[in-house]
Design a protein around this motif. Structure first.
Motif, PDB file in Angstrom:
ATOM      1  N   UNK A 197      54.289  52.559  39.826  1.00  0.00           N
ATOM      2  CA  UNK A 197      53.735  51.263  40.210  1.00  0.00           C
ATOM      3  C   UNK A 197      52.677  51.411  41.299  1.00  0.00           C
ATOM      4  N   UNK A 198      52.780  52.473  42.048  1.00  0.00           N
ATOM      5  CA  UNK A 198      51.810  52.759  43.115  1.00  0.00           C
ATOM      6  C   UNK A 198      51.423  54.235  43.030  1.00  0.00           C
ATOM      7  N   UNK A 199      50.597  54.597  42.043  1.00  0.00           N
ATOM      8  CA  UNK A 199      50.274  56.012  41.800  1.00  0.00           C
ATOM      9  C   UNK A 199      49.561  56.699  42.956  1.00  0.00           C
ATOM     10  N   UNK A 200      48.935  55.908  43.830  1.00  0.00           N
ATOM     11  CA  UNK A 200      48.219  56.492  44.966  1.00  0.00           C
ATOM     12  C   UNK A 200      49.169  57.028  46.033  1.00  0.00           C
ATOM     13  N   UNK A 217      55.236  34.022  43.021  1.00  0.00           N
ATOM     14  CA  UNK A 217      56.411  34.172  42.165  1.00  0.00           C
ATOM     15  C   UNK A 217      57.716  34.465  42.866  1.00  0.00           C
ATOM     16  N   UNK A 218      57.732  34.507  44.185  1.00  0.00           N
ATOM     17  CA  UNK A 218      58.983  34.746  44.901  1.00  0.00           C
ATOM     18  C   UNK A 218      59.870  33.508  44.768  1.00  0.00           C
ATOM     19  N   UNK A 219      61.136  33.699  44.409  1.00  0.00           N
ATOM     20  CA  UNK A 219      62.041  32.573  44.216  1.00  0.00           C
ATOM     21  C   UNK A 219      62.261  31.829  45.532  1.00  0.00           C
ATOM     22  N   UNK A 265      56.308  49.671  48.776  1.00  0.00           N
ATOM     23  CA  UNK A 265      56.813  50.019  47.448  1.00  0.00           C
ATOM     24  C   UNK A 265      57.702  48.909  46.904  1.00  0.00           C
ATOM     25  N   UNK A 266      58.533  48.337  47.766  1.00  0.00           N
ATOM     26  CA  UNK A 266      59.356  47.191  47.365  1.00  0.00           C
ATOM     27  C   UNK A 266      58.458  46.035  46.927  1.00  0.00           C
ATOM     28  N   UNK A 267      57.359  45.838  47.648  1.00  0.00           N
ATOM     29  CA  UNK A 267      56.400  44.792  47.284  1.00  0.00           C
ATOM     30  C   UNK A 267      55.838  45.043  45.887  1.00  0.00           C
ATOM     31  N   UNK A 286      55.793  43.760  40.001  1.00  0.00           N
ATOM     32  CA  UNK A 286      55.948  44.233  38.635  1.00  0.00           C
ATOM     33  C   UNK A 286      57.220  43.703  37.973  1.00  0.00           C
ATOM     34  N   UNK A 287      57.841  42.710  38.626  1.00  0.00           N
ATOM     35  CA  UNK A 287      59.036  42.042  38.094  1.00  0.00           C
ATOM     36  C   UNK A 287      60.192  43.013  37.874  1.00  0.00           C
TER      37      UNK A 287
END
Length: 422
Positions: free
Chosen positions: A193-196, A30-32, A161-163, A168-169
């Motif tokens: 988005x990354x609870x771990x 999905x990367x533009x 985290x950016x990933x 997650x759009x």
């Protein structure tokens, strides 16, 4: 051309081929096109960095994959590190299926809950490894220690985290306000988005005090280190099991105490207690199983810096070090997994949800229970591929830019000092 030149050409071609594969996969996810091209530019810079370093170090490729190690290296720590990775994946695979009701039946639920809780020892194993490897005294400037932790812990956290945000759009529009928001969220630990990531913040909290622990324990006798360990376990026990809630508390009853226990259990003098520690670990595991069977608040009583989980983790360390003849040896798979263990922890949550469960719909109880092993295998393999690509094509670029900034600051300070002295 000579053999060495052919090897260099093959190496460069390999870097470009894997870089193209990385960009294509990101585009498929999905990367533009515009951002894929930008990623391609970053990949080219990383390839140039790799080629430059490879020319200066003939073993550079081996170092990238952790294959170049000292002849006398003790791989016991690597076994523990990889075991923790496996436990993280297993516990989250079971946790996901338990939470959505995919695991039914009283016996199956009980057994998998016990396994899920046992694998939560991974958190303590990581913190204990930090204590075991970083607390022993060595000459190192405070600034150097913290800068090394920044490049090894904070930068990967930010990149991954950016990933997660992109997947997650949440990065459709990128502006200075977006960058500021990412920075603030990372500082505040707002990473649903990354609870771990809570474990990474625990690492950082422990790292703050470790340089000072080095001086505290440098000349401390083994007997007193043992006393500190016992006090830490007593405080953990009082915090959870005492009918009287004590107002007085200490960091020894928390994650810092766990790190100290990791330092103590790997001291040569502790070897004579290994069998006793294994016995205590087994007893703690049985106690945990009883808590789960009696439907007590086992998550509170057994998780994190509880004496139950601490004894289980300490017993795990003792088992590995007691079996030194086997665990002292390494192999190719162990070396690669150990090298990328931190990145595997960062990326596994995405793999488990987006690939293992999302794309392949693999569940723990599928195929007569083999689904658990499939979940582990697929998550581990895909996470490793993703970690190798992200680390070597994105993180390499980020770390190099940081090194250039530091180098510029150092040159600027040196120039100011020179002018001031003149």
């Amino acid at each position: 051309m000579t053999k060495d030149k052919w090897m260099k050409v093959a190496e460069i071609c390999g870097w470009f081929l894997f870089g193209i594969y990385f960009c294509v996969e990101m585009f498929r996810f999905g990367l533009s096109m515009k951002r894929t091209l930008a990623l391609g530019v970053v990949c080219i810079f990383s390839i140039l960095i790799h080629c430059y370093k490879s020319r200066r170090d003939g073993d550079y490729i081996k170092r990238i994959f952790g294959l170049k190690q000292k002849p006398d290296r003790d791989y016991s720590y690597d076994w523990l590190r990889v075991l923790a990775v496996v436990m993280v994946i297993v516990t989250h695979a079971i946790q996901v299926d338990l939470s959505v009701g995919l695991i039914t039946g009283e016996k199956k639920t009980y057994v998998l809950t016990v396994l899920y809780m046992l694998c939560l020892a991974c958190n303590l194993i990581y913190v204990m490894l930090s204590g075991a490897l970083l607390i022993p005294y060595r000459e190192e400037k405070l600034a150097d220690f913290y800068l090394k932790r920044a490049t090894k812990v904070i930068f990967p956290m930010a990149v991954y985290f950016v990933f997660y945000l992109w997947q997650n759009r949440e990065l459709d529009l990128i502006s200075w306000e977006t960058i500021k928001s990412i920075f603030v969220r990372l500082c505040q630990g707002e990473t649903p988005e990354s609870p771990h990531y809570w474990l990474m913040y625990t690492f950082l909290s422990v790292y703050i005090v470790i340089p000072f622990f080095r001086y505290m324990f440098k000349d401390m006798s083994y007997r007193r280190v043992t006393a500190v360990t016992i006090i830490a376990l007593v405080l953990m026990t009082l915090n959870l099991f005492s009918p009287i809630k004590f107002k007085v508390s200490s960091f020894l009853g928390s994650w810092e105490g766990v790190a100290i226990i990791g330092y103590w259990v790997t001291r040569p003098e502790t070897k004579k207690y290994y069998r006793m520690l294994i016995g205590l670990g087994v007893a703690a595991f049985v106690l945990m199983a009883v808590f789960i069977g009696c439907d007590l608040d086992y998550r509170t009583l057994c998780c994190n810096a509880s004496p139950v989980m601490t004894l289980i983790s300490t017993g795990t360390f003792a088992t590995v070090f007691l079996g030194h003849k086997f665990f002292h040896k390494g192999n190719v798979v162990l070396k690669i997994l150990s090298k990328y263990s931190y990145s595997l922890i960062l990326i596994h949550w995405w793999t488990l949800h987006w690939i293992t469960r999302g794309r392949y719909d693999i569940q723990v109880l599928q195929h007569h229970g083999l689904g658990l092993f499939l979940s582990l295998g697929v998550t581990l393999l895909v996470s490793l591929i993703a970690a190798i690509l992200i680390d070597n094509y994105v993180l390499t670029f980020v770390q190099q830019v940081f090194d250039w900034i530091l180098e510029g600051i150092e040159k600027g300070i040196a120039k100011v000092k020179k002018e001031h002295c003149a």
